[in-house]
Design an enzyme around this catalytic site. Structure first.
Site, PDB file in Angstrom:
ATOM      1  CE1 TYR A   1      -5.210   5.596   4.413  1.00  0.00           C
ATOM      2  CE2 TYR A   1      -6.666   6.563   2.772  1.00  0.00           C
ATOM      3  CZ  TYR A   1      -6.161   5.457   3.412  1.00  0.00           C
ATOM      4  OH  TYR A   1      -6.584   4.197   3.059  1.00  0.00           O
TER       5      TYR A   1
ATOM      6  CE  LYS B   1      -3.182   3.803   1.917  1.00  0.00           C
ATOM      7  NZ  LYS B   1      -2.567   2.459   2.037  1.00  0.00           N
TER       8      LYS B   1
ATOM      9  CB  ALA C   1       0.021  13.082   0.482  1.00  0.00           C
TER      10      ALA C   1
ATOM     11  N   GLY D   1       0.784  -5.695   7.691  1.00  0.00           N
ATOM     12  CA  GLY D   1      -0.465  -5.236   8.294  1.00  0.00           C
ATOM     13  C   GLY D   1      -1.444  -6.380   8.456  1.00  0.00           C
ATOM     14  CB  ALA D   2      -0.858  -9.986   8.384  1.00  0.00           C
TER      15      ALA D   2
ATOM     16  CB  SER E   1      -6.701   4.464  -0.705  1.00  0.00           C
ATOM     17  OG  SER E   1      -7.973   5.051  -0.464  1.00  0.00           O
TER      18      SER E   1
ATOM     19  CG  ASP F   1       7.225   0.337  12.683  1.00  0.00           C
ATOM     20  OD1 ASP F   1       6.765   0.616  11.560  1.00  0.00           O
ATOM     21  OD2 ASP F   1       7.268   1.166  13.612  1.00  0.00           O
ATOM     22  CB  VAL F   2       6.254  -1.671   7.140  1.00  0.00           C
ATOM     23  CG1 VAL F   2       5.712  -3.085   7.221  1.00  0.00           C
ATOM     24  CG2 VAL F   2       5.149  -0.636   7.319  1.00  0.00           C
TER      25      VAL F   2
END
Length: 253
Positions: free
Chosen positions: A159, A163, A161, A18-19, A145, A68-69
Site C-alpha cells: 500500500y 501510494k 509503495a 472506486g465510486a 495517501s 476494473d481499473v
C-alpha cells in the site's frame, strides 16, 4: 464570477473511480452537488446503480460503468462511455484502491502485485484513457495517501509503495500534460478517514491517530470532499503537479 462560483461544475463531466462505496461515493455526491455530470466507475455494479438512483433523484446526470481499473481495456471502455453519454470529460478522480497490510516477509507476490495493479497501475491506465478526451482546462485528481509521504506506523509495504508511486506519477503526468494539453494533474493525500476501508480500524490505530496527529481524530468525508472539489474544479486553474495533504496534521509531527 465570484470566488465561490469557481467551485461550481455545471455542465462539466467528472469520472470517479472506486465510486461504489466509501470516499469514492462521497466524492461522487460532492461533484453532483456542484452541478457536474458524474460517471461512476467501479467493479460492483449493483452498488453503483443504487448510488446512481439517489443522485438522479436529485436531478443529476449520472452514468454507470462497471469496470476494473487494473484492466487497461476496462479503463478505455469507461472513458468512451463517458464521452458517449456526456460528450466530454473535464475531470477524473482516480480514487479506486485496495488496502494492504501485514509483514513484508509474509506478503505474497500475488497480493503485492494486486495492490500495485489497482492503486498505481489503475491510476495510470485511467489517466491515459481519459486524457485524450479531456478539454483544455481539464483536471486529474489522483488519490494517494499520507502513507505515500511518511513511514506507516503499521506494516503495509504494498500500500505504501503504491501510494508513493502515485505521487511520482502525478508529478510526471503534470509535467507532460499541463502546458502541452492544458490538463492539470494533482495528488490528494488523505490521512485516516472514517470509510469502508477503515470501518474495522482497531483501537490501537485510533489511539495512534489521537496521539500523533495535531487534530487528534479521524477525518470526516466532507473535510476531504472540499479538497477534492478544489482540485477538480476551475477553482484550482493555477495548481498542478502538487500534493495536497489532508491528514489532520499527522504528517507534520
Amino acid at each position: 464570477m465570484g470566488t465561490l462560483d469557481l467551485f461550481r461544475m455545471d455542465g462539466l463531466t467528472a469520472v470517479v473511480t472506486g465510486a461504489s462505496s466509501g470516499l469514492g461515493a462521497g466524492f461522487a455526491r460532492s461533484l453532483a452537488g456542484a452541478g457536474a455530470n458524474v460517471v461512476l466507475v467501479a467493479r460492483r455494479e449493483d452498488r453503483l446503480q443504487s448510488l446512481a438512483d439517489d443522485l438522479r433523484a436529485g436531478g443529476s446526470a449520472i452514468t454507470v460503468v462497471a469496470a476494473d481499473v487494473s484492466v487497461p481495456e476496462d479503463c478505455d471502455r469507461a472513458a468512451v462511455a463517458a464521452v458517449e453519454a456526456h460528450g466530454r470529460i473535464d475531470a477524473l478522480v482516480n480514487n479506486a484502491g485496495l488496502g494492504g497490510h501485514g509483514s513484508a516477509l509474509k506478503e505474497s507476490p500475488d497480493d503485492f502485485r494486486r495492490v500495485i495493479d489497482v492503486n498505481l497501475n489503475g491510476v495510470f491506465w485511467m489517466a491515459k484513457a481519459c486524457a485524450p478526451h479531456m478539454t483544455h482546462g481539464g483536471s486529474i485528481v489522483n488519490v494517494s495517501s499520507v502513507l505515500g509521504l511518511v513511514a506507516p506506523r503499521f506494516p503495509q509495504a504494498s500500500y505504501a509503495a503504491s501510494k508513493a508511486g502515485v505521487i511520482g506519477l502525478t508529478k510526471d503526468l503534470a509535467g507532460q500534460w499541463s502546458a502541452r494539453r492544458g490538463i492539470r494533474v494533482n495528488a490528494l493525500c488523505p490521512g485516516y478517514f472514517d470509510s469502508e476501508m477503515t470501518e474495522g480500524a482497531s483501537d490501537v490505530l485510533r489511539e495512534m491517530v489521537a496521539e500523533q496527529s495535531m487534530l487528534g481524530r479521524f477525518g470526516e468525508q466532507a473535510e476531504l470532499d472540499a479538497a477534492m472539489l478544489f482540485l477538480a474544479s476551475p477553482a484550482s486553474t493555477y495548481v498542478t503537479g502538487t500534493t495536497l495533504v489532508v491528514d489532520g496534521g499527522l504528517s507534520s509531527y
